[in-house]
Write an enzyme that holds these catalytic residues in place. Structure first.
Site, short mmCIF file in Angstrom:
data_model
loop_
_atom_site.label_atom_id
_atom_site.label_comp_id
_atom_site.label_asym_id
_atom_site.label_seq_id
_atom_site.Cartn_x
_atom_site.Cartn_y
_atom_site.Cartn_z
N TYR A 227 1.29 12.29 15.77
CA TYR A 227 1.95 11.50 14.57
C TYR A 227 2.80 10.29 15.37
O TYR A 227 2.63 9.12 14.90
CB TYR A 227 2.78 12.13 13.86
CG TYR A 227 3.87 11.29 12.84
CD1 TYR A 227 2.99 10.77 11.90
CD2 TYR A 227 5.05 11.42 12.94
CE1 TYR A 227 3.71 9.92 11.07
CE2 TYR A 227 5.80 10.63 12.04
CZ TYR A 227 5.17 9.83 10.96
OH TYR A 227 5.93 9.35 10.15
N SER B 6 7.73 3.91 12.58
CA SER B 6 8.83 5.03 12.64
C SER B 6 9.36 5.10 14.06
O SER B 6 9.24 4.78 14.98
CB SER B 6 8.06 6.27 12.52
OG SER B 6 8.95 7.32 12.42
N THR C 10 3.53 4.04 -4.79
CA THR C 10 3.95 4.44 -5.95
C THR C 10 4.93 5.42 -5.85
O THR C 10 5.34 6.23 -6.84
CB THR C 10 2.62 5.42 -6.53
OG1 THR C 10 2.15 6.21 -5.39
CG2 THR C 10 1.59 4.31 -6.85
N THR D 35 0.80 -1.26 0.01
CA THR D 35 -0.05 0.16 -0.05
C THR D 35 0.96 1.15 -0.20
O THR D 35 1.93 1.13 0.49
CB THR D 35 -0.93 0.23 1.31
OG1 THR D 35 -0.18 0.06 2.44
CG2 THR D 35 -1.78 -1.20 1.31
N GLY E 122 8.63 6.75 -3.15
CA GLY E 122 9.56 6.85 -2.15
C GLY E 122 9.72 5.33 -1.44
O GLY E 122 10.16 4.63 -2.48
#
Length: 249
Positions: free
Chosen positions: A150, A137, A15, A12, A17
């Site tokens: 985040y 992350s 497209t 997912t 990076g």
């Protein structure tokens, strides 16, 4: 023999990076790769880049109808999934004290809800011994300023790798998280602004990374390949930091 011969993979946010870098590596290692993205032109461009061992599906992983359409197509065309790399997500920053409800909802819908349902809706197609790799992350383990929401989304994703490992152990599906540090991607440049000041801010990340530089998407792709392949057959519930040491020192 290539590491992913005969495998069917879904990426997912595939497209640009880290997503497109991982898709290229998966194709090179023998997989057929489905990539998703919200912008049709970017999906079509990705498929042209990846070639005939790829299929592009335009859609928003935060939209349940789009997810249902995605997995219906994979089921009809391939009948199985061996690998899911739940990579799609977004970043916005707001310091505690100025967090707005809309910001909170965008972050948790785009990073947590969409990831959970992307993986859950894949389960009926997943093979025994399959692999789910979650994009977390390093910020989920750090106390960085303006990252209140985040960072919380990324900590939630890391938790999923633990709980889903126990939920899926009878099927032998391994779940792990990859946690990058700052990576030089189109998304990071858009977030910081592709201006002299934005580029200066991006370069400043090197000052807080022990290796002294920003990473590149291929470095994350190689880590994802490890977690997706049999090279990590005894790795489950783990968080693999690929962050130049940022989360460790």
């Amino acid at each position: 023999m290539a590491k992913l011969d005969g495998k069917v993979a879904l990426i997912t946010g595939g497209t640009s990076g880290i997503g497109i870098a991982t898709a290229k590596l998966f194709v090179a290692e023998g997989a057929h790769v489905y990539v998703t993205g919200r912008r049709r032109e970017k999906v079509e461009e990705a498929v042209r880049t990846l070639g005939t061992s790829s299929t592009g599906v335009q859609g928003d992983v935060a939209n349940m109808a789009d997810l249902d359409r995605l997995f219906k197509q994979i089921g009809e065309e391939k009948g199985k999934l061996d690998i899911v790399f739940a990579n799609a997500g977004a970043a916005e920053f707001a310091p505690f004290g100025s967090v707005e409800e809309a910001h909170f909802d965008r972050m948790f819908d785009g990073n947590v809800k969409s990831l959970l349902f992307s993986a859950q809706k894949a389960l009926p197609l997943m093979t025994a011994g399959g692999s789910i790799v979650l994009m977390s992350s390093v910020v989920g383990s750090k106390g960085l300023p303006a990252n209140t929401v985040y960072a919380a989304t990324k900590a939630a994703i890391r938790s999923f790798a633990r709980t889903w490992t126990t939920d899926l152990k009878e099927r032998g599906i391994r779940v792990n998280a990859v946690s990058p540090g700052p990576i030089d991607t189109e998304g990071l440049r858009e977030l910081l602004g592709d201006t002299p000041e934005g580029r200066k801010r991006k370069d400043s990340f090197g000052q807080i990374v022990p290796l002294g530089r920003v990473g590149n998407p291929d470095e994350i792709a190689r880590a994802v390949l490890f977690l997706a392949s049999e090279d990590s057959s005894y790795v489950a519930g783990a968080e693999l930091f690929v962050d130049g040491g940022m989360g460790q020192i």
